[in-house]
Design a protein around this motif. Structure first.
Motif, PDB file in Angstrom:
ATOM      1  N   ILE A  21       1.783   1.940   6.997  1.00 28.38           N
ATOM      2  CA  ILE A  21       1.584   2.385   5.616  1.00 28.38           C
ATOM      3  C   ILE A  21       2.211   3.763   5.424  1.00 28.38           C
ATOM      4  CG2 ILE A  21      -0.139   3.023   3.893  1.00 28.38           C
ATOM      5  CD1 ILE A  21      -1.992   0.955   5.141  1.00 28.38           C
ATOM      6  N   PHE A  22       1.977   4.616   6.401  1.00 23.86           N
ATOM      7  CA  PHE A  22       2.528   5.968   6.359  1.00 23.86           C
ATOM      8  C   PHE A  22       4.058   5.929   6.284  1.00 23.86           C
ATOM      9  CE2 PHE A  22       4.210   9.595   8.799  1.00 23.86           C
ATOM     10  CZ  PHE A  22       3.751  10.634   8.014  1.00 23.86           C
ATOM     11  N   LEU A  23       4.667   5.140   7.180  1.00 18.17           N
ATOM     12  CA  LEU A  23       6.135   5.032   7.191  1.00 18.17           C
ATOM     13  C   LEU A  23       6.667   4.503   5.860  1.00 18.17           C
ATOM     14  CD1 LEU A  23       7.628   3.624  10.504  1.00 18.17           C
ATOM     15  CD2 LEU A  23       7.941   5.844   9.430  1.00 18.17           C
ATOM     16  N   ALA A  45       0.834  -1.197   0.000  1.00 20.29           N
ATOM     17  CA  ALA A  45       0.000   0.000   0.000  1.00 20.29           C
ATOM     18  C   ALA A  45       0.872   1.252   0.000  1.00 20.29           C
ATOM     19  CB  ALA A  45      -0.927  -0.012   1.203  1.00 20.29           C
ATOM     20  N   PHE A  51      -0.076   3.532  10.530  1.00 18.75           N
ATOM     21  CA  PHE A  51       1.243   4.115  10.765  1.00 18.75           C
ATOM     22  C   PHE A  51       2.305   3.414   9.911  1.00 18.75           C
ATOM     23  CE2 PHE A  51       5.149   4.601  13.444  1.00 18.75           C
ATOM     24  CZ  PHE A  51       5.307   5.954  13.210  1.00 18.75           C
ATOM     25  N   LEU A  73      -6.794   7.132   6.128  1.00 17.72           N
ATOM     26  CA  LEU A  73      -5.844   6.357   6.925  1.00 17.72           C
ATOM     27  C   LEU A  73      -5.291   7.204   8.063  1.00 17.72           C
ATOM     28  CD1 LEU A  73      -3.728   4.429   4.276  1.00 17.72           C
ATOM     29  CD2 LEU A  73      -5.139   3.443   6.063  1.00 17.72           C
ATOM     30  N   PHE A 122       0.876   4.367  -2.676  1.00 22.13           N
ATOM     31  CA  PHE A 122       0.659   5.774  -2.316  1.00 22.13           C
ATOM     32  C   PHE A 122       1.844   6.647  -2.714  1.00 22.13           C
ATOM     33  CE2 PHE A 122      -2.447   4.137   0.894  1.00 22.13           C
ATOM     34  CZ  PHE A 122      -3.538   4.796   0.361  1.00 22.13           C
TER      35      PHE A 122
END
Lengths: 303, 435, 275
Positions: free
Chosen positions: C153-155, C92, C151, C111, C96
């Motif tokens: 996915i964000f990282l 993911a 978190f 998210l 992104f």
């Protein structure tokens, strides 16, 4: 399966039609995450959001409009919890980030050996199960027999009511949080430090700038994005603070360590008022959202 | 690419397998309609209580050989989290029997009126005369139906250190009233420097609650009206406040704090429920023979000295798919003498079943407690413990009154003012009337 | 000059060592508690030395909560979760970071919002989902809900942004398939980030408490934190056993961190914050 075949034949000049293209492949990549997210996060969130507009009467949920939210604005304890949480945010978070950055800089120094040992030691508190550390903290902070007061007594300091005095309970809470999360943030800073080009320091050294000057004129500005990152993380963490006050003080004495999520929990799981608890949750989401957005915006404009 | 696919398939397989494996856990056969109860039942309890139920299974199966019993030992507060989620989601995932503390019962019964089985409809009424008034008051609903089966009870007493009393020249038998108790405390402090009583001022109003119950009231009166401004309430806080002003209270942090004060002999007495005997014996085994117990002092000469603190009861969630077997266990476990005695002897859990008190065991002297007949002393109290109306707002009231205790003892707020404030807060939070 | 340097060095070490003592002392003390009988932890003056009661505590603990089985459960759940979630979140994050597609920003925003929601309010609906499919008291009920860990996915997204687009384009021109690019080119250079994300996920699941507590019903399915919590009873706590359990629960996570820490440090923010 057939795109497999297509792939193997690609070497040739003929460009076969691909089923997976840069146009549709991102959807494939996010599909698993999105599916899980929709089922296990979005659905429960919507369901609890709806709950925040409902009220329980005689064992049944009935629509209550905005009454839960309206009630919130007249709830003294909610504002007290909000105040406590922000106090921790304003005092504890800066201290923690400052400590973290100082330790990271020290650890990054070429003079220090055994870096791995130090890193692990500082990081350890972040990886302990809460059930465990809380019992230890409670015993250590006990007013009458705790280790902390015992050690302080050697310096002639009178026993401190760590968990039962409104002021000291806040302090104890902040100490416990700082203990747990400083190493975590330190590691993030350390990562950031290692990305600062050494040439910057060499140049400064040539200009005769001292270590302190280097810290403020090179390290701090270079770490700015990381400050922002950790600050946003800590803000979210603090606004959701639950574990420590739940176990150490239960929000007491006299609600001096009551946090928003603890208050939410009390309403949901102690008084079975899930509608009101949900309303608290979504007001909190709103606050966190606005704050994080503000922090990013602020940092962006300073550039 | 192939690898990736393979990996995904394996994962899917594992998940599927897991699902298959773990599903056979679910609750066994349906209870026999009509015939003898059979099948498997699951019970949630905590710690020594769960262990006591485990010990009772063998005897139970002698009467009901076709019922399998599985006892899950869960943290005390964890039981409530699970019970709450289960009831709130319409009875999903609940076991067949759950142990619940008496003061929390009304909250569940009120909030989830259809969540708990009506035991009277199963025939529990025939046991009504086997329990004291207090226990019935917490397990019966407004219509006098049992929604929980009475199990253990916590008659109170003042645990005291015989050696400290001796050193200070205080005779525990002379302590008849709370006034005497304060006087004794002063003498002990003067002679030995020890404080009289540990209180977790900010978080637990246990002493206050014992005193309320002793005087026949609680946070709420029998009608459910807010009663914290009553004379009884004022009397109680008066005594606690005096103890504090004389410097006889050791302020403690939570349960661990009280235990450590006890272990370290920093306090001369600990007023608590009978269950504290087990705690002392566990945590301070070397203090054998240095402990004794006397009844709570009265508020006036010859007044009531019996009260209750703690205790728990069994409920059957309506969602059970085997209510016959669940009821059979509950009935056996709460109304037969044998399991009561096993729980008492092995785990120190004090029964509320009257018939149990006839047992010889209650006449035994306890070596640990200076050869006192402690169980007899506690048993004698049971019929005299006044009824208590905990109500569905117990949790709120408990929180508010603990805050009030801190307000009075730590912040020095004037008593009447603090109680008035508490009553007002309770009124606005619960919508109940103030007396 | 040299003397000055030595002085600096010493003060640096003094500072670090004091910090380490503050961080680690509670662990040492936990160990002391784990090797002594229960009441000992309250003794005045405090006892700072490990005792010889450790084996006894371990035996009692195993008898009480089946510590060995419980640790096995925890390890299985945590490792499966970490593996699954790392793959799902990395894919993911890649999408992104390196593609622009319809709905990218709204989904990403969702998210981020999810990070901010207190988990207590979603417990009951989540529980209802698993009750519906009859998956209560199963390992997958513990594993599945947080697989899409925002978190992580964000990282991953932050880290993936450091990969130059030109590299991917070049591979496409060469005719490499999208999955080939992801698995053969992107993942290998993302190793540090993968380690960092894996540690976060491992930490989360190993210490996860309230959800496993609610959804697991029988003791033989318990995870470590849930089992430890069951030691805290109404009026009796065997502190020796609690401390022993705590000590044991800290070990695997320490080992996991030790193994991955080098990668972890460099991967934690990778390219992200340099933007």
């Amino acid at each position: 399966m057939s795109q497999l075949k297509a792939e193997t034949q690609i070497n040739g000049k003929r460009q076969r039609k691909r089923w997976i293209t840069p146009k549709n492949v991102p959807y494939l990549f996010i599909l698993p995450a999105l599916t899980f997210f929709m089922i296990f996060t979005v659905y429960p969130v919507i369901s609890s959001l709806l709950l925040s507009f409902q009220k329980r009467e005689g064992g049944e949920y009935v629509f209550a409009g905005l009454s839960n939210y309206a009630r919130l604005f007249q709830d003294e304890l909610f504002f007290k919890a909000l105040g406590n949480t922000f106090l921790i945010l304003l005092i504890q978070v800066p201290i923690q980030l400052f400590l973290a950055v100082v330790i990271a800089v020290a650890l990054n120094s070429q003079m220090v050996k055994l870096k791995g040992f130090f890193r692990v030691s500082f990081f350890m508190p972040a990886i302990t199960a809460l059930v465990a550390s809380s019992i230890i903290f409670m015993i250590m902070l006990d007013e009458n027999y705790g280790l902390v007061n015992y050690l302080l007594s050697f310096f002639g300091i009178e026993p401190i009511a760590w968990l039962s005095d409104p002021f000291w309970a806040k302090v104890a809470l902040m100490v416990a949080i700082t203990w747990r999360w400083t190493g975590y943030n330190m590691v993030i800073f350390l990562a950031g430090l290692q990305n600062i080009p050494g040439s910057l320091y060499e140049a400064a050294e040539m200009d005769g700038a001292g270590k302190l000057r280097q810290f403020f004129y090179i390290t701090v500005p270079q770490l700015k994005p990381i400050f922002l990152f950790t600050f946003v993380l800590s803000t979210i963490g603090t606004l959701q603070l639950f574990d420590e006050p739940y176990i150490l003080t239960e929000g007491g004495p006299n609600n001096s360590t009551l946090t928003i999520t603890l208050y939410l929990y009390q309403h949901g799981f102690k008084y079975f008022d899930f509608g009101y608890a949900s309303a608290i949750a979504y007001i909190l989401v709103l606050i966190i959202g606005v704050l994080s957005w503000g922090q990013m915006k602020l940092a962006g404009e300073n550039d | 690419m192939k690898k990736w696919l393979k990996g995904f398939l394996v994962l899917a397989l594992i998940t599927g397998l897991l699902a298959a494996c773990s599903n056979n856990e679910s609750s066994g056969n349906e209870g026999g309609d009509g015939g003898e109860p059979n099948g498997e039942i699951t019970i949630w309890g905590w710690n020594v209580a769960a262990q006591s139920m485990e010990l009772a299974v063998e005897g139970f199966q002698e009467e009901y050989p076709d019922v399998e019993v599985k006892v899950e030992d869960i943290g005390r507060l964890d039981v409530y989290e699970k019970l709450t989620v289960g009831l709130a989601s319409g009875g999903n995932g609940l076991p067949d029997v759950v142990l619940v503390e008496s003061d929390r019962l009304a909250n569940y019964q009120n909030e989830f009126p259809d969540g708990l089985l009506n035991l009277s409809e199963m025939g529990y009424d025939k046991h009504e005369s086997k329990f004291g008034e207090y226990k019935k008051s917490v397990t019966q609903d407004k219509n006098g139906d049992f929604f929980a089966a009475p199990w253990d009870i916590g008659p109170t007493g003042v645990f005291y250190r015989t050696d400290i009393f001796e050193e200070a020249g205080v005779n525990p038998e002379d302590i008849q009233t709370w006034e005497d108790y304060i006087e004794a405390g002063k003498q002990i402090k003067e002679k030995t420097g020890k404080k009289m009583v540990p209180i977790d001022i900010a978080k637990d109003d246990a002493l206050y609650r014992m005193m309320l119950n002793q005087q026949g009231t609680y946070y709420f009166d029998g009608e459910g009206n807010i009663d914290v401004t009553s004379d009884a309430s004022k009397n109680a806080f008066n005594v606690i406040n005096q103890l504090n002003e004389e410097g006889l209270v050791l302020n403690n942090d939570g349960w661990n704090g009280v235990v450590s004060a006890t272990v370290n002999g920093e306090v001369a007495t600990v007023p608590f429920g009978v269950w504290y005997t087990g705690t002392i014996m566990d945590q301070a085994p070397d203090q054998k023979g240095q402990w004794g117990v006397f009844k709570l002092p009265a508020f006036e000469e010859g007044g009531n000295r019996a009260a209750n603190l703690g205790g728990s009861d069994l409920v059957i969630p309506s969602a059970t798919d085997n209510k016959e077997a669940a009821y059979a266990f509950v009935e056996y476990f709460t109304t037969k003498v044998e399991p009561q005695m096993t729980a008492l002897k092995e785990k120190g859990i004090f029964p509320s079943l009257n018939a149990a008190y006839e047992e010889d065991y209650f006449n035994q002297e306890s070596e640990f407690f200076s050869n006192q007949k402690i169980f007899k002393m506690f048993a004698e109290q049971v019929p005299e413990i006044p009824a208590a109306n905990y109500t569905s707002d117990y949790a709120r009231a408990f929180k508010i009154m603990s805050d009030t205790q801190a307000d009075i003892l730590l912040n020095g707020t004037e008593l009447d003012k603090a109680l008035k404030k508490a009553a007002d807060k309770l009124e606005s939070d619960t919508g109940r009337n103030v007396n | 000059m040299k003397k000055n340097n030595t002085l600096k060095k010493i003060s640096l070490y003094v500072f670090l060592v004091i910090g380490v003592i503050l961080s680690v002392f509670p662990f040492y003390w936990m160990f002391v508690g784990a090797t002594n009988p229960s009441g000992e932890i309250f003794s005045v003056p405090p006892n700072f030395l490990p005792g010889d009661y450790g084996w006894e505590n371990f035996k009692n603990l195993n008898e009480n909560i089946g510590i060995i089985r419980v640790m096995g459960n925890s390890l299985f759940i945590t490792l499966t979760f970490t593996a699954l979630s790392t793959i799902v979140c990395t894919a993911a994050g890649y999408a992104f970071a390196k593609f622009s597609f319809k709905g990218r920003n709204p989904i990403f925003f969702l998210l981020l919002v999810a990070i901010m929601i207190p988990y207590h309010v979603t417990l009951i609906p989540l529980f209802e989902i698993f009750a519906k499919v009859d998956w209560l008291n199963t390992f997958q009920a513990v594993i599945l809900p947080q697989i899409a860990y925002p978190f992580a996915i964000f990282l991953m997204r932050q880290n993936m942004q450091a990969i130059p687009d030109s590299l991917l384009e070049a591979a496409r021109v060469d005719g490499a398939g999208e999955f080939h690019i992801f698995f053969r080119m992107v993942l290998p250079v993302m190793r540090p980030a993968l380690a960092a994300v894996a540690i976060f996920l491992f930490m989360f699941q190993w210490n996860n408490f309230i959800w496993p507590l609610v959804v697991l019903q029988s003791q033989d399915m318990y995870t470590l934190p849930v089992a430890l919590s069951s030691l805290v009873g109404m009026s009796r706590i065997d502190y020796g056993q609690v401390m022993m359990g705590t000590t044991l629960s800290t070990l695997p996570i320490m080992i996991f961190f030790l193994l991955l820490q080098r990668q972890f440090i460099s991967g934690i923010l990778g390219g992200s914050v340099k933007e």
